[in-house]
Write a protein that holds these residues in place. Structure first.
Motif, PDB file in Angstrom:
ATOM      1  N   GLU A   1       0.829  -1.200   0.000  1.00 39.11           N
ATOM      2  CA  GLU A   1       0.000   0.000   0.000  1.00 39.11           C
ATOM      3  C   GLU A   1       0.873   1.264   0.000  1.00 39.11           C
ATOM      4  O   GLU A   1       0.579   2.228  -0.709  1.00 39.11           O
ATOM      5  CB  GLU A   1      -0.907  -0.017   1.224  1.00 39.11           C
ATOM      6  N   LEU A   2       1.940   1.252   0.790  1.00 41.23           N
ATOM      7  CA  LEU A   2       2.870   2.384   0.790  1.00 41.23           C
ATOM      8  C   LEU A   2       3.533   2.544  -0.577  1.00 41.23           C
ATOM      9  O   LEU A   2       3.686   3.665  -1.072  1.00 41.23           O
ATOM     10  CB  LEU A   2       3.959   2.162   1.841  1.00 41.23           C
ATOM     11  N   ALA A   3       3.920   1.427  -1.181  1.00 41.34           N
ATOM     12  CA  ALA A   3       4.546   1.476  -2.507  1.00 41.34           C
ATOM     13  C   ALA A   3       3.583   2.065  -3.532  1.00 41.34           C
ATOM     14  O   ALA A   3       3.981   2.887  -4.370  1.00 41.34           O
ATOM     15  CB  ALA A   3       4.988   0.074  -2.934  1.00 41.34           C
ATOM     16  N   ALA A   4       2.314   1.683  -3.459  1.00 37.50           N
ATOM     17  CA  ALA A   4       1.321   2.215  -4.387  1.00 37.50           C
ATOM     18  C   ALA A   4       1.144   3.723  -4.187  1.00 37.50           C
ATOM     19  O   ALA A   4       1.014   4.479  -5.161  1.00 37.50           O
ATOM     20  CB  ALA A   4      -0.009   1.489  -4.207  1.00 37.50           C
ATOM     21  N   ALA A   5       1.149   4.176  -2.938  1.00 33.07           N
ATOM     22  CA  ALA A   5       1.022   5.608  -2.659  1.00 33.07           C
ATOM     23  C   ALA A   5       2.229   6.373  -3.200  1.00 33.07           C
ATOM     24  O   ALA A   5       2.072   7.438  -3.810  1.00 33.07           O
ATOM     25  CB  ALA A   5       0.876   5.838  -1.154  1.00 33.07           C
ATOM     26  N   GLU A   6       3.429   5.842  -2.988  1.00 31.12           N
ATOM     27  CA  GLU A   6       4.644   6.483  -3.508  1.00 31.12           C
ATOM     28  C   GLU A   6       4.605   6.538  -5.035  1.00 31.12           C
ATOM     29  O   GLU A   6       4.928   7.563  -5.638  1.00 31.12           O
ATOM     30  CB  GLU A   6       5.896   5.717  -3.058  1.00 31.12           C
ATOM     31  N   ARG A   7       4.203   5.435  -5.657  1.00 27.03           N
ATOM     32  CA  ARG A   7       4.179   5.362  -7.112  1.00 27.03           C
ATOM     33  C   ARG A   7       3.162   6.354  -7.688  1.00 27.03           C
ATOM     34  O   ARG A   7       3.456   7.075  -8.643  1.00 27.03           O
ATOM     35  CB  ARG A   7       3.836   3.936  -7.557  1.00 27.03           C
ATOM     36  N   ALA A   8       1.971   6.417  -7.086  1.00 24.12           N
ATOM     37  CA  ALA A   8       0.939   7.330  -7.577  1.00 24.12           C
ATOM     38  C   ALA A   8       1.385   8.788  -7.435  1.00 24.12           C
ATOM     39  O   ALA A   8       1.185   9.601  -8.347  1.00 24.12           O
ATOM     40  CB  ALA A   8      -0.363   7.098  -6.820  1.00 24.12           C
ATOM     41  N   LEU A   9       2.002   9.118  -6.315  1.00 22.80           N
ATOM     42  CA  LEU A   9       2.478  10.481  -6.092  1.00 22.80           C
ATOM     43  C   LEU A   9       3.610  10.817  -7.062  1.00 22.80           C
ATOM     44  O   LEU A   9       3.654  11.920  -7.622  1.00 22.80           O
ATOM     45  CB  LEU A   9       2.925  10.664  -4.646  1.00 22.80           C
ATOM     46  N   ALA A  10       4.512   9.885  -7.290  1.00 28.14           N
ATOM     47  CA  ALA A  10       5.611  10.124  -8.238  1.00 28.14           C
ATOM     48  C   ALA A  10       5.062  10.355  -9.647  1.00 28.14           C
ATOM     49  O   ALA A  10       5.541  11.246 -10.363  1.00 28.14           O
ATOM     50  CB  ALA A  10       6.584   8.944  -8.229  1.00 28.14           C
ATOM     51  N   ASP A  11       4.046   9.598 -10.031  1.00 32.64           N
ATOM     52  CA  ASP A  11       3.442   9.773 -11.354  1.00 32.64           C
ATOM     53  C   ASP A  11       2.769  11.141 -11.482  1.00 32.64           C
ATOM     54  O   ASP A  11       2.920  11.819 -12.493  1.00 32.64           O
ATOM     55  CB  ASP A  11       2.426   8.666 -11.633  1.00 32.64           C
ATOM     56  N   ARG A  12       2.030  11.548 -10.443  1.00 33.83           N
ATOM     57  CA  ARG A  12       1.372  12.861 -10.466  1.00 33.83           C
ATOM     58  C   ARG A  12       2.401  13.983 -10.557  1.00 33.83           C
ATOM     59  O   ARG A  12       2.225  14.955 -11.293  1.00 33.83           O
ATOM     60  CB  ARG A  12       0.519  13.067  -9.216  1.00 33.83           C
ATOM     61  N   ARG A  13       3.484  13.835  -9.811  1.00 34.02           N
ATOM     62  CA  ARG A  13       4.523  14.867  -9.830  1.00 34.02           C
ATOM     63  C   ARG A  13       5.218  14.931 -11.184  1.00 34.02           C
ATOM     64  O   ARG A  13       5.548  16.008 -11.671  1.00 34.02           O
ATOM     65  CB  ARG A  13       5.533  14.617  -8.719  1.00 34.02           C
ATOM     66  N   ALA A  14       5.467  13.789 -11.788  1.00 39.05           N
ATOM     67  CA  ALA A  14       6.112  13.767 -13.101  1.00 39.05           C
ATOM     68  C   ALA A  14       5.236  14.457 -14.144  1.00 39.05           C
ATOM     69  O   ALA A  14       5.744  15.174 -15.017  1.00 39.05           O
ATOM     70  CB  ALA A  14       6.411  12.333 -13.513  1.00 39.05           C
ATOM     71  N   LYS A  15       3.931  14.284 -14.055  1.00 34.50           N
ATOM     72  CA  LYS A  15       3.019  14.947 -14.998  1.00 34.50           C
ATOM     73  C   LYS A  15       2.939  16.450 -14.731  1.00 34.50           C
ATOM     74  O   LYS A  15       2.795  17.232 -15.657  1.00 34.50           O
ATOM     75  CB  LYS A  15       1.624  14.329 -14.901  1.00 34.50           C
ATOM     76  N   ALA A  16       3.017  16.855 -13.477  1.00 33.75           N
ATOM     77  CA  ALA A  16       2.856  18.264 -13.116  1.00 33.75           C
ATOM     78  C   ALA A  16       4.069  19.109 -13.466  1.00 33.75           C
ATOM     79  O   ALA A  16       3.935  20.317 -13.675  1.00 33.75           O
ATOM     80  CB  ALA A  16       2.568  18.377 -11.620  1.00 33.75           C
ATOM     81  N   LEU A  17       5.236  18.534 -13.565  1.00 36.43           N
ATOM     82  CA  LEU A  17       6.431  19.347 -13.747  1.00 36.43           C
ATOM     83  C   LEU A  17       6.540  19.968 -15.123  1.00 36.43           C
ATOM     84  O   LEU A  17       7.303  20.913 -15.311  1.00 36.43           O
ATOM     85  CB  LEU A  17       7.696  18.575 -13.385  1.00 36.43           C
ATOM     86  N   VAL A  18       5.748  19.535 -16.068  1.00 34.47           N
ATOM     87  CA  VAL A  18       5.805  20.083 -17.419  1.00 34.47           C
ATOM     88  C   VAL A  18       5.453  21.572 -17.434  1.00 34.47           C
ATOM     89  O   VAL A  18       6.039  22.342 -18.186  1.00 34.47           O
ATOM     90  CB  VAL A  18       4.846  19.294 -18.343  1.00 34.47           C
TER      91      VAL A  18
END
Length: 188
Positions: free
Chosen positions: A142-159
């Motif tokens: 569950e922690l890994a899924a939270a980290e992965r989802a947050l990393a994906d959101r951040r990668a999309k937002a940095l554009v």
């Protein structure tokens, strides 16, 4: 006489692959942020960069709360989860959050972040972690899924962000992806 094969092939991406991905992401962000070196906005309202920085701080604080909940429910995971929690605290501080300094489950009080109330946070990672799975493996997943989802959101937002903030967000997103990998491997 034939040479013996290696005893075991590691599963998943190798360390070099992860490091190359992080370096590639940082290089792409550095190249794509050409003339946008200012962090400021043009009007009296909060700029896009300020809003993104505040959201990133709230997201990191929410992630710290998840780590705290897992550590409170499963103290035996402190060796694996503790250093990752400490990094999440540093990420929150890098974005300007007022996250508590102690590294442990004792920081699980539900205080509102600086300058706002916790109830109005739109981020799913900022919601209070209600239940931690009883199984350690499930809690890590569950922690890994939270980290992965947050990393994906951040990668999309940095554009859409200006240079320095985009580089910081890319770095933290890459670290979050690495945390997700370590947590996934720890759950095996």
């Amino acid at each position: 006489m034939p040479y013996p094969s290696p005893p075991r092939s590691p599963s998943g991406p190798r360390r070099r692959t992860l490091l190359a991905s992080v370096a590639g992401a940082a290089l792409l962000v550095g190249c794509s942020s050409g003339s946008e070196d200012s962090d400021g906005g043009t009007g009296g309202s909060p700029s896009l960069a300020e809003r993104a920085r505040a959201r990133a701080a709230r997201d990191s604080e929410g992630l710290v709360e998840r780590y705290d909940a897992v550590l409170a429910a499963h103290p035996a995971l402190a060796v694996l989860v503790g250093p990752l929690r400490a990094e999440a605290v540093r990420h929150a501080e890098a974005f300007g959050a007022g996250t508590s300094g102690p590294s442990g489950p004792s920081a699980t009080t539900s205080e509102a972040p600086k300058g706002g109330s916790a109830a109005q946070s739109p981020s799913p990672s900022s919601s209070p972690p209600a239940a931690v799975p009883a199984n350690e493996r499930d809690a890590l997943a569950e922690l890994a899924a939270a980290e992965r989802a947050l990393a994906d959101r951040r990668a999309k937002a940095l554009v859409d962000l200006p240079g320095e903030l985009a580089r910081l967000l890319a770095s933290v997103a890459a670290a979050g992806a690495a945390h997700a990998y370590l947590l996934t491997e720890g759950a095996k």
